[in-house]
Scaffold this motif. Structure first.
Motif, PDB file in Angstrom:
ATOM      1  N   ILE A  89       0.842  -1.197   0.000  1.00 52.23           N
ATOM      2  CA  ILE A  89       0.000   0.000   0.000  1.00 52.23           C
ATOM      3  C   ILE A  89       0.872   1.239   0.000  1.00 52.23           C
ATOM      4  CG2 ILE A  89      -0.195   0.200   2.504  1.00 52.23           C
ATOM      5  CD1 ILE A  89      -3.060   0.646   0.006  1.00 52.23           C
ATOM      6  N   GLY A  90       0.390   2.300  -0.702  1.00 52.00           N
ATOM      7  CA  GLY A  90       1.120   3.551  -0.755  1.00 52.00           C
ATOM      8  C   GLY A  90       1.036   4.315   0.552  1.00 52.00           C
ATOM      9  N   ALA A  91       1.947   5.273   0.697  1.00 53.66           N
ATOM     10  CA  ALA A  91       2.067   5.995   1.961  1.00 53.66           C
ATOM     11  C   ALA A  91       0.802   6.775   2.310  1.00 53.66           C
ATOM     12  CB  ALA A  91       3.265   6.942   1.907  1.00 53.66           C
ATOM     13  N   GLU A  92       0.156   7.367   1.309  1.00 55.71           N
ATOM     14  CA  GLU A  92      -0.987   8.234   1.580  1.00 55.71           C
ATOM     15  C   GLU A  92      -2.171   7.469   2.153  1.00 55.71           C
ATOM     16  OE1 GLU A  92      -1.895  10.271  -2.008  1.00 55.71           O
ATOM     17  OE2 GLU A  92      -0.017  11.413  -2.061  1.00 55.71           O
ATOM     18  N   LYS A  93      -2.264   6.182   1.830  1.00 57.12           N
ATOM     19  CA  LYS A  93      -3.408   5.379   2.288  1.00 57.12           C
ATOM     20  C   LYS A  93      -3.005   4.353   3.332  1.00 57.12           C
ATOM     21  CE  LYS A  93      -4.955   5.686  -2.499  1.00 57.12           C
ATOM     22  NZ  LYS A  93      -3.684   6.275  -2.931  1.00 57.12           N
ATOM     23  N   ARG A  94      -1.724   4.327   3.694  1.00 55.04           N
ATOM     24  CA  ARG A  94      -1.223   3.243   4.528  1.00 55.04           C
ATOM     25  C   ARG A  94      -1.785   3.281   5.954  1.00 55.04           C
ATOM     26  NH1 ARG A  94       4.485   3.686   4.089  1.00 55.04           N
ATOM     27  NH2 ARG A  94       4.254   2.550   2.128  1.00 55.04           N
ATOM     28  N   GLY A  95      -1.920   4.480   6.524  1.00 55.93           N
ATOM     29  CA  GLY A  95      -2.317   4.590   7.921  1.00 55.93           C
ATOM     30  C   GLY A  95      -3.622   3.887   8.231  1.00 55.93           C
ATOM     31  N   ARG A  96      -4.713   4.326   7.596  1.00 55.07           N
ATOM     32  CA  ARG A  96      -6.019   3.734   7.892  1.00 55.07           C
ATOM     33  C   ARG A  96      -6.108   2.295   7.399  1.00 55.07           C
ATOM     34  NH1 ARG A  96     -11.565   6.986   7.141  1.00 55.07           N
ATOM     35  NH2 ARG A  96     -10.487   8.092   8.811  1.00 55.07           N
ATOM     36  N   PHE A  97      -5.545   2.027   6.210  1.00 53.23           N
ATOM     37  CA  PHE A  97      -5.585   0.673   5.663  1.00 53.23           C
ATOM     38  C   PHE A  97      -4.939  -0.307   6.621  1.00 53.23           C
ATOM     39  CE2 PHE A  97      -3.902  -2.841   3.135  1.00 53.23           C
ATOM     40  CZ  PHE A  97      -4.958  -3.145   2.285  1.00 53.23           C
ATOM     41  N   PHE A  98      -3.775   0.050   7.151  1.00 55.43           N
ATOM     42  CA  PHE A  98      -3.050  -0.859   8.034  1.00 55.43           C
ATOM     43  C   PHE A  98      -3.707  -0.958   9.407  1.00 55.43           C
ATOM     44  CE2 PHE A  98       0.273  -1.668  11.216  1.00 55.43           C
ATOM     45  CZ  PHE A  98       0.744  -2.891  10.756  1.00 55.43           C
ATOM     46  N   ILE A 155      -6.874   8.405  15.165  1.00 58.67           N
ATOM     47  CA  ILE A 155      -5.501   8.678  15.564  1.00 58.67           C
ATOM     48  C   ILE A 155      -4.731   9.481  14.518  1.00 58.67           C
ATOM     49  CG2 ILE A 155      -4.504   6.544  14.641  1.00 58.67           C
ATOM     50  CD1 ILE A 155      -2.757   6.456  17.197  1.00 58.67           C
ATOM     51  N   ASP A 156      -5.074   9.321  13.237  1.00 63.65           N
ATOM     52  CA  ASP A 156      -4.411  10.117  12.207  1.00 63.65           C
ATOM     53  C   ASP A 156      -4.743  11.596  12.339  1.00 63.65           C
ATOM     54  OD1 ASP A 156      -2.925   8.195  11.005  1.00 63.65           O
ATOM     55  OD2 ASP A 156      -4.355   7.754   9.402  1.00 63.65           O
ATOM     56  N   PHE A 168      -2.382  -1.705  19.931  1.00 71.26           N
ATOM     57  CA  PHE A 168      -2.626  -2.217  18.585  1.00 71.26           C
ATOM     58  C   PHE A 168      -2.061  -1.296  17.504  1.00 71.26           C
ATOM     59  CE2 PHE A 168      -5.813   0.736  17.293  1.00 71.26           C
ATOM     60  CZ  PHE A 168      -6.144   0.442  15.978  1.00 71.26           C
ATOM     61  N   SER A 169      -1.813  -0.032  17.820  1.00 70.22           N
ATOM     62  CA  SER A 169      -1.272   0.892  16.816  1.00 70.22           C
ATOM     63  C   SER A 169       0.240   1.016  16.873  1.00 70.22           C
ATOM     64  CB  SER A 169      -1.899   2.279  16.992  1.00 70.22           C
ATOM     65  OG  SER A 169      -1.592   2.827  18.270  1.00 70.22           O
ATOM     66  N   LEU A 170       0.890   0.373  17.832  1.00 66.40           N
ATOM     67  CA  LEU A 170       2.340   0.495  17.954  1.00 66.40           C
ATOM     68  C   LEU A 170       3.085  -0.130  16.780  1.00 66.40           C
ATOM     69  CD1 LEU A 170       3.376  -0.012  21.688  1.00 66.40           C
ATOM     70  CD2 LEU A 170       3.818   1.949  20.223  1.00 66.40           C
ATOM     71  N   TYR A 171       2.492  -1.130  16.125  1.00 66.56           N
ATOM     72  CA  TYR A 171       3.157  -1.713  14.959  1.00 66.56           C
ATOM     73  C   TYR A 171       3.371  -0.651  13.886  1.00 66.56           C
ATOM     74  CZ  TYR A 171       2.265  -6.364  16.846  1.00 66.56           C
ATOM     75  OH  TYR A 171       2.266  -7.486  17.641  1.00 66.56           O
ATOM     76  N   LEU A 172       2.333   0.117  13.614  1.00 66.27           N
ATOM     77  CA  LEU A 172       2.443   1.157  12.597  1.00 66.27           C
ATOM     78  C   LEU A 172       3.393   2.252  13.038  1.00 66.27           C
ATOM     79  CD1 LEU A 172       1.453   2.370   9.916  1.00 66.27           C
ATOM     80  CD2 LEU A 172      -0.376   3.477  11.199  1.00 66.27           C
ATOM     81  N   TYR A 173       3.266   2.711  14.276  1.00 65.56           N
ATOM     82  CA  TYR A 173       4.106   3.802  14.766  1.00 65.56           C
ATOM     83  C   TYR A 173       5.576   3.393  14.790  1.00 65.56           C
ATOM     84  CZ  TYR A 173       5.682   7.624  17.782  1.00 65.56           C
ATOM     85  OH  TYR A 173       6.338   8.709  18.302  1.00 65.56           O
ATOM     86  N   SER A 174       5.855   2.152  15.177  1.00 69.39           N
ATOM     87  CA  SER A 174       7.242   1.684  15.200  1.00 69.39           C
ATOM     88  C   SER A 174       7.853   1.730  13.807  1.00 69.39           C
ATOM     89  CB  SER A 174       7.299   0.253  15.750  1.00 69.39           C
ATOM     90  OG  SER A 174       6.812   0.202  17.073  1.00 69.39           O
TER      91      SER A 174
END
Length: 498
Positions: free
Chosen positions: A159-168, A338-339, A388-394
């Motif tokens: 997934i691209g960066a612009e859509k990665r946050g919510r998608f992930f 969170i975004d 649950f959001s630490l994976y993305l933030y890390s």
């Protein structure tokens, strides 16, 4: 690519590296412009189901334990060691399979991890004592600990960066849903069919190995990073064709200059150098604080309800299920908001509001199951938004090292392995009451201390720094690293928004 022949051996010259990096950059640019298509949604669902049952497997022992305590006459120390064994295994699994995923690929590694934790699930059905269950849960933890970070990397790389946050994050919601499902299965099945029913349900992921192995493409970013440009191009073209068939007009890919230093690779020592040192220590602190509390709560509560407050088995399991269910609701709210709020403000507020119910519980004395149900559930739900959001933030804190290197994947998994810390406090307990009081006091002190340290770090002007690349030089600036101020433009470099 130029090639020199000497003594029968082929020596590739340095011109291969720029050519490989340029092809990699072109593929990344094509991926970044792709929309979220039904094919990508299907990939998320298939991998998400595996992650769902990974979460189920992690917590299944918590809802089997109340009956096992009575059947095997387990002591609190033995219970703590059985539960901890799975998390120790996760630590080893994350390190092992995180490195393996960089060598043999994401899909092959996912296949191995699923086979491992499903086979150990079968073995747990035949456990005859606390020692045997502890050994089997350790091996099962190796599989579950490897699946989560590798699956997260696999989903992120499509997934691209612009859509990665919510998608992930919507993918990550599957994990707490799996925890809640374990509570539901325990409530309805254990009183009727016994503790073995929890592990029978865990066999469902075995049917996922067929589509996972044969009908899903390998990560194009991983293929490109290994020089397998033709294979990566075929995967990207498949995604592009899927988008254009649905009438989507794809914009021209914007190719960013390749970062040759990042393409050269990295090792685990980079995590403790320069700007990455503070990030690594901060992330480890977040992982330890959050998971020590949340997994301690969600795995111990059903047993404590039954053993300390003498509640019926089904009532104890129902209370545990409620806690997991509220955590799912909190995770969904976090994924949607969170975004907009930002990672650091959200985490600071969550630590503050998560500590309050635990402090109140300690002040009241935890004299009834109702007090624990209400206040422990409130604390769990708030802190679950961090967990649950630490994976993305890390991943977001490591634009070069974390996103591509095997040691970085291992660090993400090591955060899970550090959950085991809070279980060892039960080893020295001689009664359930003293164990619960000790855990409650330590949680309160830990949360208060972590919140104070985290607030001081924020007042110093930002301890996490962003490395900006300009004309081959590195300019370091202290910046806020929330998504509102930056986004990924490629897997190797981060560019601040104007």
């Amino acid at each position: 690519m130029s090639v020199l022949v000497a003594d029968g051996a082929l020596l590739r010259t340095a011109t291969a590296a720029p050519s490989h990096a340029a092809g990699n950059a072109q593929l990344v640019a094509r991926l970044e412009r792709l929309p979220v298509t039904p094919r990508l949604m299907l990939l998320r669902v298939i991998v998400g189901i595996a992650t769902f049952f990974d979460a189920y497997t992690v917590l299944a022992i918590a809802f089997a334990m109340p009956q096992l305590v009575s059947e095997w006459k387990l002591t609190p120390t033995e219970v703590g060691m059985i539960i901890s064994a799975g998390y120790v295994g996760q630590l080893f699994g994350a390190v092992l399979f995180g490195s393996l995923a960089e060598k043999i690929g994401r899909l092959k590694t996912l296949f191995i991890t699923i086979v491992l934790f499903v086979s150990m699930d079968i073995a747990c059905l035949f456990a005859w004592s606390g020692v045997s269950m502890m050994a089997l849960r350790f091996l099962q933890g190796v599989g579950t600990g490897g699946e989560v970070p590798v699956a997260s990397a696999y989903i992120n790389e499509f997934i691209g960066a612009e859509k990665r946050g919510r998608f992930f994050l919507l993918y990550e919601v599957i994990f707490p849903i799996g925890l809640m499902f374990a509570g539901m299965a325990g409530y309805f099945l254990v009183p009727i069919y016994g503790w073995q029913a929890m592990f029978i349900v865990g066999l469902i992921p075995s049917v996922l190995t067929i589509p996972l192995r044969w009908f899903m493409p390998e990560s194009p970013r991983w293929l490109a990073s290994k020089g397998r440009i033709a294979e990566a191009d075929a995967v990207v073209k498949l995604l592009e064709d899927d988008a254009t068939r649905r009438g989507t007009v794809l914009r021209e890919p914007v190719v960013r200059p390749p970062d040759c230093k990042a393409a050269a690779g990295s090792d685990w020592r980079e995590l403790f150098k320069g700007i990455y040192l503070k990030r690594t220590l901060t992330i480890w602190g977040l992982w330890v604080c959050v998971y020590m509390i949340n997994n301690g709560l969600v795995t111990w509560l059903p047993t404590l309800y039954k053993q300390v407050f003498q509640l019926p088995l089904q009532t104890s399991l129902a209370y545990g299920w409620m806690t997991s269910g509220v955590g799912v609701i909190a995770s969904i709210v976090c994924a949607l908001w969170i975004d907009k709020v930002g990672r650091k403000p959200w985490y600071a507020a969550a630590f503050l509001f998560g500590a309050m119910p635990l402090l109140m519980l300690a002040w009241l004395g935890a004299t009834s199951a109702t007090e624990i149900l209400i206040l422990a559930t409130a604390a769990y739900a708030v802190l679950q938004t961090i967990a649950f959001s630490l994976y993305l933030y890390s991943a977001e804190l490591y634009p070069r090292v974390y996103a591509r290197s095997a040691p970085a994947l291992a660090v993400r998994g090591c955060g899970q392995g550090r959950r085991l810390v809070r279980f060892w406090s039960a080893r020295s307990s001689r009664t359930w009451v003293s164990s619960m009081s000790s855990l409650r006091l330590r949680r309160s002190r830990l949360l208060a201390g972590s919140l104070r340290c985290y607030s001081q770090s924020r007042r110093r002007g930002g301890s996490l720094r962003i490395c900006r690349h300009k004309a081959g030089s590195h300019v370091h600036r202290d910046e806020d690293v929330t998504p509102r101020n930056w986004q990924f433009r490629s897997p190797n470099t981060r560019h601040l928004r104007p």
